[in-house]
Design an enzyme around this catalytic site. Structure first.
Site, PDB file in Angstrom:
ATOM      1  NE  ARG A  79      -4.345  -1.156   0.019  1.00 38.15           N
ATOM      2  CZ  ARG A  79      -4.572  -2.111  -0.895  1.00 38.15           C
ATOM      3  NH1 ARG A  79      -3.647  -2.422  -1.769  1.00 38.15           N
ATOM      4  NH2 ARG A  79      -5.731  -2.739  -0.932  1.00 38.15           N
ATOM      5  CG  ASP A 104       0.903  -1.971  -8.655  1.00 39.71           C
ATOM      6  OD1 ASP A 104       0.672  -1.527  -9.798  1.00 39.71           O
ATOM      7  OD2 ASP A 104       0.094  -2.690  -8.028  1.00 39.71           O
ATOM      8  CD  GLU A 134      -3.568   3.598  -5.211  1.00 43.47           C
ATOM      9  OE1 GLU A 134      -2.351   3.381  -5.163  1.00 43.47           O
ATOM     10  OE2 GLU A 134      -4.416   2.726  -5.473  1.00 43.47           O
ATOM     11  CG  HIS A 170      -3.524  -0.229  -7.005  1.00 46.32           C
ATOM     12  ND1 HIS A 170      -3.919   0.369  -5.848  1.00 46.32           N
ATOM     13  CD2 HIS A 170      -3.597  -1.557  -6.761  1.00 46.32           C
ATOM     14  CE1 HIS A 170      -4.210  -0.545  -4.934  1.00 46.32           C
ATOM     15  NE2 HIS A 170      -4.024  -1.735  -5.475  1.00 46.32           N
ATOM     16  CB  ILE A 171      -1.962  -2.922 -13.007  1.00 49.82           C
ATOM     17  CG1 ILE A 171      -0.432  -2.832 -13.162  1.00 49.82           C
ATOM     18  CG2 ILE A 171      -2.668  -1.720 -13.633  1.00 49.82           C
ATOM     19  CD1 ILE A 171       0.036  -3.088 -14.590  1.00 49.82           C
ATOM     20  N   GLY A 172      -1.421  -4.485  -9.762  1.00 50.46           N
ATOM     21  CA  GLY A 172      -0.853  -5.733  -9.239  1.00 50.46           C
ATOM     22  C   GLY A 172      -1.744  -6.939  -9.473  1.00 50.46           C
ATOM     23  CB  SER A 173      -4.912  -7.955  -8.158  1.00 51.86           C
ATOM     24  OG  SER A 173      -5.660  -6.749  -8.138  1.00 51.86           O
TER      25      SER A 173
HETATM   26  C1  DGY Z   1      -6.276  -5.463  -3.321  1.00 50.10           C
HETATM   27  O1  DGY Z   1      -7.033  -6.382  -3.646  1.00 50.10           O
HETATM   28  O2  DGY Z   1      -6.087  -5.138  -2.155  1.00 50.10           O
HETATM   29  C2  DGY Z   1      -5.633  -4.729  -4.435  1.00 50.10           C
HETATM   30  O3  DGY Z   1      -4.527  -4.027  -4.020  1.00 50.10           O
HETATM   31  C3  DGY Z   1      -6.630  -3.769  -4.991  1.00 50.10           C
HETATM   32  O4  DGY Z   1      -6.798  -2.767  -4.049  1.00 50.10           O
END
Ligand code: DGY
Length: 318
Positions: free
Chosen positions: A237, A261, A266, A284-287
């Site tokens: 985060r 990310d 944000e 923030h495209i990690g997932s």
């Molecule tokens: C999560 O699932 O926590 C991702 O970071 C999207 O916020």
């Protein structure tokens, strides 16, 4: 049929997954709803679905309709929810653990490599049509192979990152509140103190949750403990990093490169981040893979179904 109010944009396949099991009211693909719109939209529904950018705090929870029995966040992180207030109101709360671990671990490797190989500058060179040809002096970055990897937060995500980093022959070091059992540790070196981990970490990966406990964890003093030329990655985060302190360290070169990310506040970014050449950033495209998005929807739908049929859903938070 139970009634679901979906207050966030979701892929069509996920909305369809929910609609197979529930009567769905979908707020649509627009920006996150305001608190007033959520309160109005949730009226007469049994469950509310939100995601990370929507803060569901005590004030909002207090205004939610009495019909609501469940709050489901389409995210693994839940620092945007007031779990205590939700429990006090009698709301069952659900999230999406586990199913996005692989996608986020892949993104962490992307951040590591993108930072180490100066991808921001390399992409700009091509896109701005400034590339004049190969030379041995051009955009030399740093290997990650064999470098000591320091992971802050050796939960599911931290361990999945470690698994992948072993393929780069990176010795794994970690800091957690407590030491993992040997089968989960997988030969990694445990540092009971964060400072000791920082001193070892040639590549530092922040994979810890957000919230007050980790706010500002990577600040000027802690950055100074990293070996000169360290690479810093944040896949957890944004609130974990003090932006100005990281930017100063990138400017001075004490941190050679960084991959981020996630960002505090944000989608607004700390302004200096836009211009730092050795900073590799993703929005923030990690997932963000289709497989993961579908799996997150399935897990929430299954959790809610299990809850209403008297089961014990694995993804229930309170
Ligand atoms: C999560 O699932 O926590 C991702 O970071 C999207 O916020």
């Amino acid at each position: 049929m139970r009634r679901l109010f979906i207050a966030c944009a979701l892929p069509p396949s996920v909305v369809a997954e929910f609609a197979r099991a529930f009567a769905v009211t979908y707020a649509g693909d627009g920006p996150p709803l305001s608190a007033d719109d959520i309160v109005a939209g949730a009226a007469g529904h049994d469950a509310l679905v939100v995601t990370a950018p929507t803060r569901v705090d005590r004030a909002l929870i207090g205004r939610l309709p009495a019909s609501l029995q469940a709050l489901a966040t389409y995210s693994v992180g839940h620092d945007h929810l007031d779990l205590t207030a939700a429990a006090e109101k009698g709301l069952a709360v659900f999230s999406t653990p586990d199913v996005l671990t692989d996608a986020c671990a892949e993104a962490a490797l992307l951040l590591m490599l993108g930072a180490a190989r100066r991808a921001t500058e390399a992409i700009a060179l091509l896109r701005e049509r400034r590339w004049t040809g190969w030379t041995p002096t051009q955009l030399n970055g740093w290997d990650i192979t064999g470098k000591r990897l320091g992971i802050v937060g050796m939960g599911r995500l931290g361990r999945a990152i470690a698994d992948r980093a072993r393929a780069f022959r990176m010795p794994i070091h970690y800091h957690n509140r407590s030491r993992l059992p040997a089968d989960l540790e997988g030969g990694a070196t445990y540092h009971p103190s964060l400072d000791a981990l920082l001193a070892a970490a040639q590549v530092l990966v922040l994979a810890c949750p957000g919230g007050e406990a980790t706010r500002g964890l990577l600040n000027r003093e802690r950055i100074a403990r990293l070996p000169p030329g360290a690479i810093v990655v944040n896949i957890g985060r944004g609130s974990v990093v003090v932006d100005a302190d990281l930017a100063d360290a990138l400017d001075s070169g004490h941190v050679a490169a960084a991959g981020l990310d996630v960002f505090d506040g944000e989608p607004a970014l700390y302004p200096r981040y836009y211009t730092l050449p050795t900073l590799f950033m993703l929005p923030h495209i990690g997932s963000a893979t289709l497989e993961t998005r579908n799996a997150m929807g399935r897990l929430l739908a299954e959790g809610l179904e299990a809850f209403w049929s008297g089961g014990a859903p694995v993804n229930r938070l309170v």
